[in-house]
Write a protein that holds these residues in place. Structure first.
Motif, PDB file in Angstrom:
ATOM      1  N   ILE A   9       0.761  -0.321  -0.113  1.00 46.80           N
ATOM      2  CA  ILE A   9      -0.329  -0.096   0.035  1.00 46.80           C
ATOM      3  C   ILE A   9       0.699   1.465  -0.139  1.00 46.80           C
ATOM      4  CG2 ILE A   9      -1.997   1.358   1.835  1.00 46.80           C
ATOM      5  CD1 ILE A   9      -2.653  -1.841   0.434  1.00 46.80           C
ATOM      6  N   CYS A  10       1.073   1.962  -1.002  1.00 45.03           N
ATOM      7  CA  CYS A  10       1.294   3.037  -1.270  1.00 45.03           C
ATOM      8  C   CYS A  10       0.579   4.906  -0.712  1.00 45.03           C
ATOM      9  CB  CYS A  10       1.447   3.759  -2.822  1.00 45.03           C
ATOM     10  SG  CYS A  10       2.742   2.207  -2.720  1.00 45.03           S
ATOM     11  N   ARG A  11       0.997   5.530  -0.469  1.00 48.89           N
ATOM     12  CA  ARG A  11      -0.115   7.061   0.703  1.00 48.89           C
ATOM     13  C   ARG A  11       0.221   8.157  -1.259  1.00 48.89           C
ATOM     14  NH1 ARG A  11      -2.566   5.915   4.800  1.00 48.89           N
ATOM     15  NH2 ARG A  11      -1.369   4.464   5.544  1.00 48.89           N
ATOM     16  N   LEU A  12      -0.971   8.541  -1.254  1.00 51.69           N
ATOM     17  CA  LEU A  12      -1.271   9.827  -2.228  1.00 51.69           C
ATOM     18  C   LEU A  12      -1.694  10.811  -2.086  1.00 51.69           C
ATOM     19  CD1 LEU A  12      -1.008  11.210  -5.445  1.00 51.69           C
ATOM     20  CD2 LEU A  12      -2.913   8.962  -6.188  1.00 51.69           C
ATOM     21  N   ASP A  13      -1.046  11.945  -2.015  1.00 48.53           N
ATOM     22  CA  ASP A  13      -2.255  13.161  -1.300  1.00 48.53           C
ATOM     23  C   ASP A  13      -2.910  14.197  -2.657  1.00 48.53           C
ATOM     24  OD1 ASP A  13      -0.579  13.677   1.007  1.00 48.53           O
ATOM     25  OD2 ASP A  13       1.452  15.237   0.061  1.00 48.53           O
ATOM     26  N   SER A  14      -4.020  14.151  -2.195  1.00 49.47           N
ATOM     27  CA  SER A  14      -4.947  14.547  -2.731  1.00 49.47           C
ATOM     28  C   SER A  14      -5.543  15.752  -2.914  1.00 49.47           C
ATOM     29  CB  SER A  14      -6.956  13.941  -2.551  1.00 49.47           C
ATOM     30  OG  SER A  14      -6.572  13.668  -1.083  1.00 49.47           O
ATOM     31  N   TRP A  15      -6.036  17.176  -3.472  1.00 51.53           N
ATOM     32  CA  TRP A  15      -5.857  18.468  -3.355  1.00 51.53           C
ATOM     33  C   TRP A  15      -7.001  18.715  -3.881  1.00 51.53           C
ATOM     34  CZ3 TRP A  15      -1.745  20.947  -1.634  1.00 51.53           C
ATOM     35  CH2 TRP A  15      -0.521  19.698  -1.298  1.00 51.53           C
ATOM     36  N   HIS A  16      -7.841  19.619  -2.825  1.00 50.13           N
ATOM     37  CA  HIS A  16      -9.266  20.400  -2.529  1.00 50.13           C
ATOM     38  C   HIS A  16      -8.926  21.209  -3.604  1.00 50.13           C
ATOM     39  CE1 HIS A  16     -12.406  21.949  -0.593  1.00 50.13           C
ATOM     40  NE2 HIS A  16     -13.085  21.177  -2.333  1.00 50.13           N
ATOM     41  N   VAL A  70     -21.916  35.245  -6.055  1.00 54.32           N
ATOM     42  CA  VAL A  70     -20.796  34.591  -6.694  1.00 54.32           C
ATOM     43  C   VAL A  70     -21.316  33.113  -6.804  1.00 54.32           C
ATOM     44  CG1 VAL A  70     -18.987  36.344  -5.637  1.00 54.32           C
ATOM     45  CG2 VAL A  70     -20.268  34.072  -4.224  1.00 54.32           C
ATOM     46  N   LYS A  71     -20.502  32.449  -7.787  1.00 56.33           N
ATOM     47  CA  LYS A  71     -20.989  31.020  -7.533  1.00 56.33           C
ATOM     48  C   LYS A  71     -20.183  30.018  -7.038  1.00 56.33           C
ATOM     49  CE  LYS A  71     -23.073  30.116 -12.051  1.00 56.33           C
ATOM     50  NZ  LYS A  71     -23.568  29.703 -12.742  1.00 56.33           N
ATOM     51  N   CYS A  72     -20.124  29.135  -6.684  1.00 58.24           N
ATOM     52  CA  CYS A  72     -18.769  28.371  -6.429  1.00 58.24           C
ATOM     53  C   CYS A  72     -18.906  26.617  -7.000  1.00 58.24           C
ATOM     54  CB  CYS A  72     -18.755  28.768  -5.071  1.00 58.24           C
ATOM     55  SG  CYS A  72     -18.519  30.200  -4.298  1.00 58.24           S
ATOM     56  N   TYR A  73     -17.987  25.937  -7.107  1.00 56.34           N
ATOM     57  CA  TYR A  73     -17.995  25.097  -7.354  1.00 56.34           C
ATOM     58  C   TYR A  73     -16.483  24.465  -6.926  1.00 56.34           C
ATOM     59  CZ  TYR A  73     -20.648  25.280 -11.375  1.00 56.34           C
ATOM     60  OH  TYR A  73     -21.186  25.475 -12.468  1.00 56.34           O
ATOM     61  N   GLU A  74     -16.292  22.942  -6.447  1.00 56.75           N
ATOM     62  CA  GLU A  74     -15.385  22.661  -5.437  1.00 56.75           C
ATOM     63  C   GLU A  74     -14.928  20.890  -6.429  1.00 56.75           C
ATOM     64  OE1 GLU A  74     -16.218  21.563  -1.767  1.00 56.75           O
ATOM     65  OE2 GLU A  74     -18.204  20.908  -1.397  1.00 56.75           O
ATOM     66  N   GLY A  75     -13.674  20.470  -5.814  1.00 59.13           N
ATOM     67  CA  GLY A  75     -13.472  19.309  -5.896  1.00 59.13           C
ATOM     68  C   GLY A  75     -12.446  18.855  -5.938  1.00 59.13           C
ATOM     69  N   VAL A  76     -12.035  17.223  -6.184  1.00 56.81           N
ATOM     70  CA  VAL A  76     -10.490  17.629  -5.916  1.00 56.81           C
ATOM     71  C   VAL A  76      -9.632  16.815  -7.267  1.00 56.81           C
ATOM     72  CG1 VAL A  76      -9.098  15.137  -4.750  1.00 56.81           C
ATOM     73  CG2 VAL A  76     -12.016  16.143  -3.199  1.00 56.81           C
TER      74      VAL A  76
END
Length: 477
Positions: free
Chosen positions: A220-227, A266-272
């Motif tokens: 098992i390896c680890r991976l950063d994710s970004w918001h 304003v209009k906002c979106y979010e994701g990774v």
């Protein structure tokens, strides 16, 4: 950092070539099909209960299978596994690969992403196992503890599944299943980074058995994710990728004040994202290619064909022309882009200059970008110390920010004759864009591009911060 964390290193093109031909460390070992199936196959009542819960979108939707099971003792499988496949990826290989996987495991454990969404699997399928594990079903408990996931698709598909599995972290529903990869996309940079190769193997029937075998035992390896949070003036029409979702609240960091006027709405979106975010000419080329392929799907016959078309298309978009031509969309980003970053272990925002010659800015999490290239390069320790950088890893909590100039510079970077223009390493990033002569900017996350409208009067903001938990990947080595 966990001492068991596996560091991700740059994969050589020769290793990718070997894997693409279907060879690996297990190539000389015959894998018995029935023995492999025995290890992967869940008990029938669990498979059916999980599938019914997903189809009905109801955690209780599979209860009848537990009641019909009776009191007979049933053993859980050694390495229970589910597969998500994007059957439209991989050219003509997608549908036949799906049927092969069903033969090797079971029909109920192979999900076509056009029929079953990964979030449905998380909210109903896994929740069904958790419910009955809590009710004392030992087999359900062991299956939930040991289950692994294989994703057959490109980088965008893998990111989609990883993002949905991230909900388990958020809700405290551990353990989170680790993910292995069958590369079906064009670039396959996530697959390359974790040792699963850069393309769908030629000897695919035997290679798929080896992939499933490695997925049961890989470390098992680890991976950063970004918001990502995207805030734009209200009333602006945009068609974002599926990785960005509308959100009611904009969560921009309040410690960095917004200069100038702010619109009433304003209009906002979010994701990774998991591999990279970019803005500029490279995203524009990707956007054009994406739409060309959708309009003329007969052109998308596989990764090699896609790369040839992509390269040809990029030559028509002006990247190889002088940045001083009249079309403002072909000039550098300096006049429309402002960048602020937080460096590692620092709470203060710092503005950094955008080099005037740069026409694309990329924030990169992995070593692989653009089908296995390493545009950041492998800087020497003396250079790292001089610039205040550290050696880059996939789980170091940092993004490498670099720039690409005109097409010739990008071409030399892609063949690794030179490195890209190093800009910074950052733990958080805020991008601010404002139109002027520009009507649109082009952006992309993990290979999913979109056209971002720009206003002359108000700024659009995009903020990137590290997700506080890491995704789990299975090494293919």
């Amino acid at each position: 950092m966990d001492s068991s964390t596996a560091r991700i290193v740059v994969r050589s093109s020769m290793l990718d070539l070997i894997r693409a031909c279907g060879f690996s460390g297990l190539a000389g070992v015959r894998i018995d099909k029935e023995e492999l199936r025995r290890r992967l196959l869940m008990p029938q009542y669990l498979r059916l209960a999980m599938l019914d819960s997903i189809r009905k979108k109801d955690v209780d939707g599979g209860d009848q299978h537990f009641r019909l099971r009776g009191s007979d003792s049933v053993s859980s499988s050694e390495s229970p596994m589910v597969v998500f496949i994007n059957s439209r990826s991989g050219g003509r290989h997608g549908p036949v690969l799906k049927e092969r996987l069903k033969q090797l495991i079971s029909e109920e454990q192979v999900f076509d992403l056009h029929d079953v969404k990964p979030l449905e699997f998380v909210r109903y399928g896994l929740a069904c196992l958790e419910k009955w594990a809590n009710n004392g079903d030992l087999c359900a408990r062991e299956t939930r503890q040991n289950i692994r996931v294989v994703v057959a698709g490109g980088d965008g598909t893998i990111g989609w599944v990883l993002g949905c599995l991230g909900e388990l972290h958020q809700k405290g529903r551990e353990p989170v299943p680790p993910v292995a990869i069958i590369p079906l996309g064009t670039g396959n940079d996530l697959s390359r980074s974790f040792g699963w190769g850069g393309s769908f193997p030629f000897a695919w029937k035997s290679a798929i058995k080896r992939t499933l075998q490695r997925a049961t035992k890989g470390r098992i390896c680890r991976l950063d994710s970004w918001h990502v949070v995207l805030q734009m003036p209200g009333g602006v029409a945009v068609n974002p990728p599926h990785s960005l979702k509308v959100t009611e609240e904009c969560q921009l960091d309040q410690t960095l004040e917004i200069e100038g006027d702010v619109p009433d709405k304003v209009k906002c979106y979010e994701g990774v994202f998991f591999n990279y975010f970019s803005i500029g000419m490279d995203a524009k080329v990707a956007y054009g290619f994406h739409h060309l392929r959708n309009e003329k799907p007969y052109l998308a016959q596989g990764p090699i064909t896609n790369k040839i078309i992509y390269s040809s298309y990029s030559c028509t978009q002006g990247w190889f022309l002088t940045p001083c031509i009249s079309d403002p969309s072909l000039r550098g980003l300096k006049n429309v882009l402002r960048i602020h970053i937080k460096r590692v272990n620092c709470s203060e925002w710092e503005q950094i200059p955008v080099p005037k010659s740069v026409r694309a800015v990329v924030a990169l999490n992995l070593h692989n970008y653009g089908s296995g290239r390493n545009p950041w390069g492998n800087p020497k320790p003396e250079y790292l110390e001089k610039r205040g950088f550290v050696e880059a890893h996939a789980d170091d909590g940092l993004l490498e920010i670099f720039g690409l100039k005109q097409g010739w510079h990008a071409s030399f970077v892609m063949v690794e004759l030179i490195s890209a223009k190093h800009i910074a390493q950052a733990a958080s990033i805020r991008l601010e864009i404002r139109g002027g002569e520009w009507k649109d900017a082009y952006m992309q996350m993990d290979g999913e591009p979109w056209k971002q409208p720009m206003s002359k009067d108000y700024s659009t903001f995009l903020e990137i911060k590290r997700v506080p938990f890491e995704s789990l990947m299975i090494s293919g080595e």
